[in-house]
Scaffold this motif. Structure first.
Motif, mmCIF file in Angstrom:
data_model
loop_
_atom_site.group_PDB
_atom_site.id
_atom_site.type_symbol
_atom_site.label_atom_id
_atom_site.label_comp_id
_atom_site.label_asym_id
_atom_site.label_seq_id
_atom_site.Cartn_x
_atom_site.Cartn_y
_atom_site.Cartn_z
ATOM 1 N N THR A 175 0.862 -1.171 0.000
ATOM 2 C CA THR A 175 0.000 0.000 0.000
ATOM 3 C C THR A 175 0.901 1.224 0.000
ATOM 4 O OG1 THR A 175 -1.733 -1.178 1.190
ATOM 5 C CG2 THR A 175 -1.841 1.229 1.209
ATOM 6 N N PHE A 176 0.767 2.039 -1.023
ATOM 7 C CA PHE A 176 1.571 3.251 -1.155
ATOM 8 C C PHE A 176 0.793 4.431 -0.575
ATOM 9 C CE2 PHE A 176 3.212 0.484 -4.436
ATOM 10 C CZ PHE A 176 4.580 0.693 -4.385
ATOM 11 N N PHE A 177 1.466 5.220 0.240
ATOM 12 C CA PHE A 177 0.932 6.481 0.740
ATOM 13 C C PHE A 177 1.854 7.551 0.158
ATOM 14 C CE2 PHE A 177 -0.237 3.276 3.812
ATOM 15 C CZ PHE A 177 -1.586 3.552 4.033
ATOM 16 N N VAL A 178 1.318 8.380 -0.735
ATOM 17 C CA VAL A 178 2.150 9.321 -1.474
ATOM 18 C C VAL A 178 1.630 10.734 -1.262
ATOM 19 C CG1 VAL A 178 3.190 9.824 -3.713
ATOM 20 C CG2 VAL A 178 2.365 7.521 -3.236
ATOM 21 N N THR A 179 2.541 11.666 -1.034
ATOM 22 C CA THR A 179 2.162 13.072 -0.921
ATOM 23 C C THR A 179 3.257 13.926 -1.547
ATOM 24 O OG1 THR A 179 1.267 14.759 0.563
ATOM 25 C CG2 THR A 179 3.191 13.520 1.354
ATOM 26 N N SER A 180 2.986 15.230 -1.596
ATOM 27 C CA SER A 180 3.917 16.166 -2.215
ATOM 28 C C SER A 180 4.011 17.434 -1.368
ATOM 29 C CB SER A 180 3.427 16.533 -3.616
ATOM 30 O OG SER A 180 4.166 17.618 -4.125
ATOM 31 N N PRO A 181 5.203 17.995 -1.231
ATOM 32 C CA PRO A 181 5.337 19.255 -0.500
ATOM 33 C C PRO A 181 5.248 20.490 -1.390
ATOM 34 C CG PRO A 181 7.493 18.355 -0.903
ATOM 35 C CD PRO A 181 6.499 17.376 -1.484
ATOM 36 N N ASP A 182 5.245 20.326 -2.719
ATOM 37 C CA ASP A 182 5.378 21.509 -3.559
ATOM 38 C C ASP A 182 4.261 21.699 -4.588
ATOM 39 O OD1 ASP A 182 6.279 19.431 -5.256
ATOM 40 O OD2 ASP A 182 8.371 19.923 -4.896
ATOM 41 N N VAL A 183 4.185 20.860 -5.600
ATOM 42 C CA VAL A 183 3.199 21.023 -6.676
ATOM 43 C C VAL A 183 2.529 19.682 -6.955
ATOM 44 C CG1 VAL A 183 4.456 22.942 -7.766
ATOM 45 C CG2 VAL A 183 4.884 20.592 -8.516
ATOM 46 N N ILE A 184 1.559 19.671 -7.852
ATOM 47 C CA ILE A 184 0.902 18.431 -8.246
ATOM 48 C C ILE A 184 1.873 17.576 -9.058
ATOM 49 C CG2 ILE A 184 -0.934 17.440 -9.667
ATOM 50 C CD1 ILE A 184 -2.663 19.851 -8.933
ATOM 51 N N HIS A 185 1.931 16.299 -8.703
ATOM 52 C CA HIS A 185 2.767 15.331 -9.411
ATOM 53 C C HIS A 185 1.904 14.145 -9.820
ATOM 54 C CE1 HIS A 185 6.637 17.177 -8.428
ATOM 55 N NE2 HIS A 185 6.140 17.411 -7.223
ATOM 56 N N GLY A 186 2.455 13.299 -10.654
ATOM 57 C CA GLY A 186 1.829 12.035 -10.990
ATOM 58 C C GLY A 186 2.611 10.913 -10.351
ATOM 59 N N PHE A 187 1.954 9.771 -10.149
ATOM 60 C CA PHE A 187 2.597 8.605 -9.561
ATOM 61 C C PHE A 187 2.128 7.403 -10.362
ATOM 62 C CE2 PHE A 187 2.936 5.101 -6.491
ATOM 63 C CZ PHE A 187 4.218 5.293 -6.005
ATOM 64 N N GLU A 188 2.961 6.944 -11.288
ATOM 65 C CA GLU A 188 2.617 5.807 -12.134
ATOM 66 C C GLU A 188 3.712 4.763 -12.041
ATOM 67 O OE1 GLU A 188 1.840 4.560 -16.787
ATOM 68 O OE2 GLU A 188 2.124 6.663 -16.292
ATOM 69 N N ILE A 189 3.317 3.537 -11.691
ATOM 70 C CA ILE A 189 4.254 2.416 -11.676
ATOM 71 C C ILE A 189 4.030 1.671 -12.987
ATOM 72 C CG2 ILE A 189 5.057 0.360 -10.490
ATOM 73 C CD1 ILE A 189 3.825 1.534 -7.914
ATOM 74 N N VAL A 190 4.989 1.796 -13.880
ATOM 75 C CA VAL A 190 4.869 1.240 -15.230
ATOM 76 C C VAL A 190 4.740 -0.280 -15.153
ATOM 77 C CG1 VAL A 190 5.987 1.038 -17.479
ATOM 78 C CG2 VAL A 190 6.203 3.156 -16.159
ATOM 79 N N GLY A 191 3.779 -0.815 -15.889
ATOM 80 C CA GLY A 191 3.569 -2.256 -15.911
ATOM 81 C C GLY A 191 2.554 -2.732 -14.890
ATOM 82 N N THR A 192 1.982 -1.803 -14.125
ATOM 83 C CA THR A 192 0.934 -2.143 -13.165
ATOM 84 C C THR A 192 -0.256 -1.232 -13.431
ATOM 85 O OG1 THR A 192 1.537 -0.526 -11.454
ATOM 86 C CG2 THR A 192 2.726 -2.627 -11.443
ATOM 87 N N ASN A 193 -1.307 -1.387 -12.635
ATOM 88 C CA ASN A 193 -2.444 -0.489 -12.781
ATOM 89 C C ASN A 193 -2.362 0.676 -11.804
ATOM 90 O OD1 ASN A 193 -2.988 -1.825 -10.419
ATOM 91 N ND2 ASN A 193 -5.128 -2.257 -10.901
ATOM 92 N N ALA A 194 -1.211 0.901 -11.193
ATOM 93 C CA ALA A 194 -1.026 2.009 -10.252
ATOM 94 C C ALA A 194 -0.773 3.297 -11.020
ATOM 95 C CB ALA A 194 0.136 1.722 -9.314
ATOM 96 N N ASN A 195 -1.709 4.223 -10.909
ATOM 97 C CA ASN A 195 -1.621 5.487 -11.617
ATOM 98 C C ASN A 195 -2.471 6.487 -10.853
ATOM 99 O OD1 ASN A 195 -1.775 7.648 -13.370
ATOM 100 N ND2 ASN A 195 -2.040 6.376 -15.187
ATOM 101 N N ALA A 196 -1.846 7.484 -10.247
ATOM 102 C CA ALA A 196 -2.591 8.421 -9.414
ATOM 103 C C ALA A 196 -1.994 9.819 -9.506
ATOM 104 C CB ALA A 196 -2.593 7.959 -7.957
ATOM 105 N N MET A 197 -2.804 10.787 -9.126
ATOM 106 C CA MET A 197 -2.359 12.170 -9.031
ATOM 107 C C MET A 197 -1.984 12.439 -7.569
ATOM 108 S SD MET A 197 -4.430 15.690 -9.850
ATOM 109 C CE MET A 197 -4.579 15.360 -11.575
ATOM 110 N N VAL A 198 -0.883 13.142 -7.366
ATOM 111 C CA VAL A 198 -0.408 13.465 -6.026
ATOM 112 C C VAL A 198 -0.561 14.969 -5.824
ATOM 113 C CG1 VAL A 198 1.540 13.334 -4.437
ATOM 114 C CG2 VAL A 198 1.234 11.561 -6.175
ATOM 115 N N VAL A 199 -1.406 15.336 -4.866
ATOM 116 C CA VAL A 199 -1.726 16.738 -4.610
ATOM 117 C C VAL A 199 -1.055 17.167 -3.315
ATOM 118 C CG1 VAL A 199 -3.620 18.374 -4.214
ATOM 119 C CG2 VAL A 199 -3.929 16.453 -5.799
ATOM 120 N N PRO A 200 -0.401 18.329 -3.280
ATOM 121 C CA PRO A 200 0.224 18.790 -2.039
ATOM 122 C C PRO A 200 -0.797 18.853 -0.902
ATOM 123 C CG PRO A 200 0.889 20.177 -3.871
ATOM 124 C CD PRO A 200 -0.185 19.276 -4.378
ATOM 125 N N GLY A 201 -0.406 18.295 0.242
ATOM 126 C CA GLY A 201 -1.277 18.317 1.408
ATOM 127 C C GLY A 201 -2.267 17.162 1.471
#
Length: 167
Positions: free
Chosen positions: A93-119
């Motif tokens: 289980t990935f818990f992902v966040t960002s301190p600065d701007v919006i990022h993407g989080f995609e693990i190539v070859g899996t169905n993991a694909n999400a937007m990472v929003v600061p806060g």
């Protein structure tokens, strides 16, 4: 009112296309296991991630038999930790966040694909069955170095995996 045969054909074709489009969207949204990212992860103070117990040290930790949690920070223009090392035949289980701007989080070859929003804490779960290396990409434009923002998820065989090794 008299409708020409060609108009009837085009009208039927248009109706069939609309029904087809609605069917494919419905199928994609319900039958193939595509889920929206939940907001269960909560929020964090984006400007004080070093004070948050979950993100002060980005890491992977074991929480059960073959179950792991990865705390990841996406920031311009890196992912921390990098690489993210997990054992094969595990659920992460990935818990992902960002301190600065919006990022993407995609693990190539899996169905993991999400937007990472600061806060916001994005939570997603991935099963890794086979050893190998998966690319980790940012798919949201995050600035001038966006094209260099990449990382990796290394899935090691169970017998080679050591907790805390390359984290």
């Amino acid at each position: 009112m008299n409708i020409h045969n060609y108009e009837k054909i085009w009208l039927m074709a248009a109706i069939l296309l609309i029904v087809g489009f609605i069917s494919t969207v419905t199928y994609g949204a319900t039958a193939v296991g595509v889920d929206m990212i939940s907001d269960d992860g909560g929020t964090v103070n984006a400007s004080a991630l070093d004070e948050d117990p979950r993100f002060s040290e980005p890491r992977v930790e074991q929480v059960g038999e073959n179950e792991y949690e990865a705390y990841v920070i996406a920031q311009q223009f890196i992912f921390r930790p990098d690489p993210i090392t997990v054992p094969a035949n595990s659920t992460v289980t990935f818990f992902v966040t960002s301190p600065d701007v919006i990022h993407g989080f995609e693990i190539v070859g899996t169905n993991a694909n999400a937007m990472v929003v600061p806060g916001q804490v994005t939570e997603l779960t991935v099963e890794f069955n086979e050893p190998g290396e998966y690319g980790l990409l940012c798919h949201e434009y995050c600035g001038a170095g966006h094209h260099t923002m990449e990382g990796s998820v290394v899935v090691q065989p169970q017998d080679e995996f050591t907790q805390g090794g390359d984290q």
